[in-house]
Design a protein around this motif. Structure first.
Motif, PDB file in Angstrom:
ATOM      1  N   GLN A  30       1.178 -48.131  17.278  1.00 14.90           N
ATOM      2  CA  GLN A  30       0.974 -47.499  15.979  1.00 14.90           C
ATOM      3  C   GLN A  30       0.110 -48.332  15.032  1.00 14.90           C
ATOM      4  O   GLN A  30      -0.794 -47.816  14.393  1.00 14.90           O
ATOM      5  CB  GLN A  30       2.318 -47.159  15.315  1.00 14.90           C
ATOM      6  CG  GLN A  30       2.190 -46.278  14.097  1.00 14.90           C
ATOM      7  CD  GLN A  30       1.555 -44.928  14.415  1.00 14.90           C
ATOM      8  OE1 GLN A  30       1.850 -44.311  15.430  1.00 14.90           O
ATOM      9  NE2 GLN A  30       0.660 -44.479  13.563  1.00 14.90           N
ATOM     10  N   GLU A  34      -3.502 -47.062  13.597  1.00 15.20           N
ATOM     11  CA  GLU A  34      -3.746 -46.915  12.159  1.00 15.20           C
ATOM     12  C   GLU A  34      -4.950 -47.739  11.732  1.00 15.20           C
ATOM     13  O   GLU A  34      -5.787 -47.286  10.959  1.00 15.20           O
ATOM     14  CB  GLU A  34      -2.505 -47.323  11.364  1.00 15.20           C
ATOM     15  CG  GLU A  34      -1.369 -46.328  11.477  1.00 15.20           C
ATOM     16  CD  GLU A  34      -0.082 -46.805  10.833  1.00 15.20           C
ATOM     17  OE1 GLU A  34      -0.065 -47.909  10.242  1.00 15.20           O
ATOM     18  OE2 GLU A  34       0.916 -46.068  10.941  1.00 15.20           O
ATOM     19  N   GLU A  35      -5.040 -48.953  12.242  1.00 15.78           N
ATOM     20  CA  GLU A  35      -6.171 -49.825  11.902  1.00 15.78           C
ATOM     21  C   GLU A  35      -7.481 -49.253  12.436  1.00 15.78           C
ATOM     22  O   GLU A  35      -8.511 -49.294  11.761  1.00 15.78           O
ATOM     23  CB  GLU A  35      -5.934 -51.235  12.459  1.00 15.78           C
ATOM     24  CG  GLU A  35      -6.963 -52.241  11.978  1.00 15.78           C
ATOM     25  CD  GLU A  35      -6.644 -53.643  12.469  1.00 15.78           C
ATOM     26  OE1 GLU A  35      -7.591 -54.314  12.903  1.00 15.78           O
ATOM     27  OE2 GLU A  35      -5.475 -54.046  12.423  1.00 15.78           O
ATOM     28  N   CYS A  37      -8.158 -46.096  12.975  1.00 17.83           N
ATOM     29  CA  CYS A  37      -8.461 -44.930  12.160  1.00 17.83           C
ATOM     30  C   CYS A  37      -9.058 -45.376  10.822  1.00 17.83           C
ATOM     31  O   CYS A  37     -10.094 -44.861  10.385  1.00 17.83           O
ATOM     32  CB  CYS A  37      -7.188 -44.111  11.937  1.00 17.83           C
ATOM     33  SG  CYS A  37      -7.424 -42.599  10.990  1.00 17.83           S
ATOM     34  N   ASP A  38      -8.409 -46.347  10.180  1.00 20.26           N
ATOM     35  CA  ASP A  38      -8.904 -46.859   8.900  1.00 20.26           C
ATOM     36  C   ASP A  38     -10.295 -47.462   9.057  1.00 20.26           C
ATOM     37  O   ASP A  38     -11.165 -47.291   8.197  1.00 20.26           O
ATOM     38  CB  ASP A  38      -7.952 -47.912   8.341  1.00 20.26           C
ATOM     39  CG  ASP A  38      -6.620 -47.332   7.890  1.00 20.26           C
ATOM     40  OD1 ASP A  38      -6.498 -46.088   7.837  1.00 20.26           O
ATOM     41  OD2 ASP A  38      -5.703 -48.120   7.613  1.00 20.26           O
ATOM     42  N   GLU A  85      -7.519 -40.456  16.882  1.00 15.04           N
ATOM     43  CA  GLU A  85      -6.615 -40.756  15.775  1.00 15.04           C
ATOM     44  C   GLU A  85      -7.164 -40.182  14.466  1.00 15.04           C
ATOM     45  O   GLU A  85      -6.420 -39.639  13.657  1.00 15.04           O
ATOM     46  CB  GLU A  85      -6.405 -42.270  15.658  1.00 15.04           C
ATOM     47  CG  GLU A  85      -5.244 -42.661  14.792  1.00 15.04           C
ATOM     48  CD  GLU A  85      -3.898 -42.163  15.279  1.00 15.04           C
ATOM     49  OE1 GLU A  85      -2.965 -42.145  14.451  1.00 15.04           O
ATOM     50  OE2 GLU A  85      -3.727 -41.787  16.453  1.00 15.04           O
ATOM     51  N   LEU A  89      -5.411 -37.275  12.207  1.00 13.79           N
ATOM     52  CA  LEU A  89      -5.211 -37.413  10.769  1.00 13.79           C
ATOM     53  C   LEU A  89      -5.795 -36.209  10.026  1.00 13.79           C
ATOM     54  O   LEU A  89      -5.169 -35.678   9.103  1.00 13.79           O
ATOM     55  CB  LEU A  89      -5.842 -38.710  10.265  1.00 13.79           C
ATOM     56  CG  LEU A  89      -5.685 -39.004   8.787  1.00 13.79           C
ATOM     57  CD1 LEU A  89      -4.217 -39.189   8.421  1.00 13.79           C
ATOM     58  CD2 LEU A  89      -6.473 -40.256   8.422  1.00 13.79           C
TER      59      LEU A  89
END
Length: 105
Positions: A30, A34-35, A37-38, A85, A89
């Motif tokens: 996870q 998230e990283e 995606c960011d 990802e 989102l």
């Protein structure tokens, strides 16, 4: 409804096991997801600003379907997950936006 055969039951068990494995792996990864995606969103926003391009949801979606990603996705598993990802989102955002729109209607 299709008739339950042994082959179908075996495949359903296999699907359940894969779903459990997916959930466990997703939980383990996870932070990375998230990283990633960011990182994509930050890079895309920066490039859009530098080029003077609009940064809309439509433009973001179009950036995910660039032809150069097609062949890179076959060889680069990290890029494949990064793009998926971001797509996930966007899907969550669109679902929530549609629910809000329906509730306010």
């Amino acid at each position: 409804m299709p008739t339950m055969t042994k082959e179908l039951a075996d495949k359903l068990w296999q699907l359940k096991n894969l779903d459990n494995q997916y959930s466990e792996l997703r939980q383990e990864l996870q932070a990375w997801l998230e990283e990633a995606c960011d990182g994509y969103l930050t890079g895309w926003l920066r490039a859009s600003l530098e080029k003077g391009e609009a940064f809309t949801l439509v433009a973001l979606k179009a950036s995910l379907d660039r032809p150069q990603f097609g062949s890179a996705n076959e060889d680069n598993i990290a890029l494949w997950h990064q793009l998926n990802e971001v797509k996930r989102l966007i899907s969550v955002y669109e679902l929530r936006a549609n629910q809000t729109w329906v509730q306010n209607k």
